[in-house]
Design a protein around this motif. Structure first.
Motif, PDB file in Angstrom:
ATOM      1  N   PHE A  54       0.833  -1.202   0.000  1.00 52.08           N
ATOM      2  CA  PHE A  54       0.000   0.000   0.000  1.00 52.08           C
ATOM      3  C   PHE A  54       0.870   1.255   0.000  1.00 52.08           C
ATOM      4  O   PHE A  54       0.612   2.202  -0.719  1.00 52.08           O
ATOM      5  N   THR A  55       1.906   1.258   0.822  1.00 52.01           N
ATOM      6  CA  THR A  55       2.850   2.373   0.822  1.00 52.01           C
ATOM      7  C   THR A  55       3.883   2.109  -0.269  1.00 52.01           C
ATOM      8  O   THR A  55       4.096   0.978  -0.675  1.00 52.01           O
ATOM      9  N   THR A  56       4.525   3.177  -0.730  1.00 51.02           N
ATOM     10  CA  THR A  56       5.451   2.970  -1.836  1.00 51.02           C
ATOM     11  C   THR A  56       6.558   4.010  -1.851  1.00 51.02           C
ATOM     12  O   THR A  56       6.285   5.196  -1.988  1.00 51.02           O
ATOM     13  N   TYR A  57       7.766   3.546  -1.687  1.00 53.98           N
ATOM     14  CA  TYR A  57       8.897   4.453  -1.789  1.00 53.98           C
ATOM     15  C   TYR A  57       9.279   4.682  -3.251  1.00 53.98           C
ATOM     16  O   TYR A  57       9.590   5.807  -3.643  1.00 53.98           O
ATOM     17  N   SER A  58       9.237   3.636  -4.058  1.00 48.48           N
ATOM     18  CA  SER A  58       9.686   3.781  -5.442  1.00 48.48           C
ATOM     19  C   SER A  58       8.799   4.737  -6.233  1.00 48.48           C
ATOM     20  O   SER A  58       9.305   5.562  -7.002  1.00 48.48           O
ATOM     21  N   THR A  59       7.498   4.649  -6.052  1.00 49.72           N
ATOM     22  CA  THR A  59       6.605   5.583  -6.747  1.00 49.72           C
ATOM     23  C   THR A  59       6.811   6.995  -6.225  1.00 49.72           C
ATOM     24  O   THR A  59       6.856   7.959  -6.995  1.00 49.72           O
ATOM     25  N   PHE A  60       6.945   7.121  -4.913  1.00 49.68           N
ATOM     26  CA  PHE A  60       7.231   8.430  -4.308  1.00 49.68           C
ATOM     27  C   PHE A  60       8.486   9.032  -4.926  1.00 49.68           C
ATOM     28  O   PHE A  60       8.505  10.199  -5.328  1.00 49.68           O
ATOM     29  N   ALA A  61       9.545   8.249  -5.053  1.00 53.73           N
ATOM     30  CA  ALA A  61      10.803   8.755  -5.612  1.00 53.73           C
ATOM     31  C   ALA A  61      10.653   9.158  -7.072  1.00 53.73           C
ATOM     32  O   ALA A  61      11.087  10.241  -7.481  1.00 53.73           O
ATOM     33  N   SER A  62      10.017   8.309  -7.873  1.00 52.58           N
ATOM     34  CA  SER A  62       9.900   8.632  -9.303  1.00 52.58           C
ATOM     35  C   SER A  62       8.956   9.809  -9.541  1.00 52.58           C
ATOM     36  O   SER A  62       9.214  10.641 -10.413  1.00 52.58           O
ATOM     37  N   GLU A  63       7.880   9.912  -8.760  1.00 51.80           N
ATOM     38  CA  GLU A  63       6.987  11.061  -8.905  1.00 51.80           C
ATOM     39  C   GLU A  63       7.677  12.351  -8.456  1.00 51.80           C
ATOM     40  O   GLU A  63       7.476  13.407  -9.059  1.00 51.80           O
ATOM     41  N   THR A  64       8.492  12.270  -7.424  1.00 52.59           N
ATOM     42  CA  THR A  64       9.187  13.450  -6.920  1.00 52.59           C
ATOM     43  C   THR A  64      10.176  13.977  -7.954  1.00 52.59           C
ATOM     44  O   THR A  64      10.253  15.184  -8.192  1.00 52.59           O
ATOM     45  N   VAL A  65      10.908  13.102  -8.593  1.00 50.90           N
ATOM     46  CA  VAL A  65      11.888  13.507  -9.607  1.00 50.90           C
ATOM     47  C   VAL A  65      11.199  14.198 -10.779  1.00 50.90           C
ATOM     48  O   VAL A  65      11.767  15.103 -11.399  1.00 50.90           O
ATOM     49  N   ALA A  66       9.973  13.807 -11.061  1.00 51.29           N
ATOM     50  CA  ALA A  66       9.249  14.386 -12.197  1.00 51.29           C
ATOM     51  C   ALA A  66       8.654  15.771 -11.899  1.00 51.29           C
ATOM     52  O   ALA A  66       8.196  16.445 -12.815  1.00 51.29           O
ATOM     53  N   LEU A  67       8.667  16.182 -10.637  1.00 53.88           N
ATOM     54  CA  LEU A  67       8.088  17.484 -10.260  1.00 53.88           C
ATOM     55  C   LEU A  67       9.078  18.626 -10.446  1.00 53.88           C
ATOM     56  O   LEU A  67      10.294  18.412 -10.454  1.00 53.88           O
ATOM     57  N   ALA A  68       8.553  19.832 -10.527  1.00 58.84           N
ATOM     58  CA  ALA A  68       9.395  21.022 -10.507  1.00 58.84           C
ATOM     59  C   ALA A  68      10.115  21.068  -9.155  1.00 58.84           C
ATOM     60  O   ALA A  68       9.597  20.538  -8.165  1.00 58.84           O
TER      61      ALA A  68
END
Length: 119
Positions: free
Chosen positions: A75-89
């Protein structure tokens, strides 16, 4: 690992991944709200399981495997958090990092308090 334990982790993992996806599609996509919500809720729920187990020992091993190792780890996710963060301004990325870590930490502290209130 015993086959029963593996089945509990797999069943929990499946349910956790499907639940996280449901949260992600239910929330706006302009900012990674779904991942943030899942990470905070998961931190709170994991805190409840950990502190309740430490306090009372009443959560059976099978339930902890299903909930903690299975459901909450998917349910929790570090990998998605990391990839979404890199894609942000950059400013939004910094906000996302602070929000995930600070609110996740506060969620665990709140779970500890909730378990403590029951004493």
């Amino acid at each position: 690992m015993r086959p029963r334990d593996a089945a509990l982790v797999a069943a929990g993992g499946f349910a956790g991944a499907v639940s996280r996806h449901a949260v992600a599609v239910a929330l706006p996509e302009a900012f990674p709200w779904g991942t943030l919500a899942a990470n905070i809720a998961g931190a709170f729920l994991l805190g409840l399981v950990v502190y309740e187990t430490a306090k009372s020992g009443r959560i059976p091993d099978a339930a902890r495997l299903l909930l903690s190792t299975g459901f909450l780890s998917s349910f929790t996710t570090y990998s998605t958090f990391a990839s979404e963060t890199v894609a942000l301004a950059p400013r939004l990325a910094a906000l996302n990092v602070v929000a995930n870590y600070a609110l996740g930490f506060l969620a665990v502290l709140l779970a500890r308090e909730v378990v403590g209130w029951r004493s």
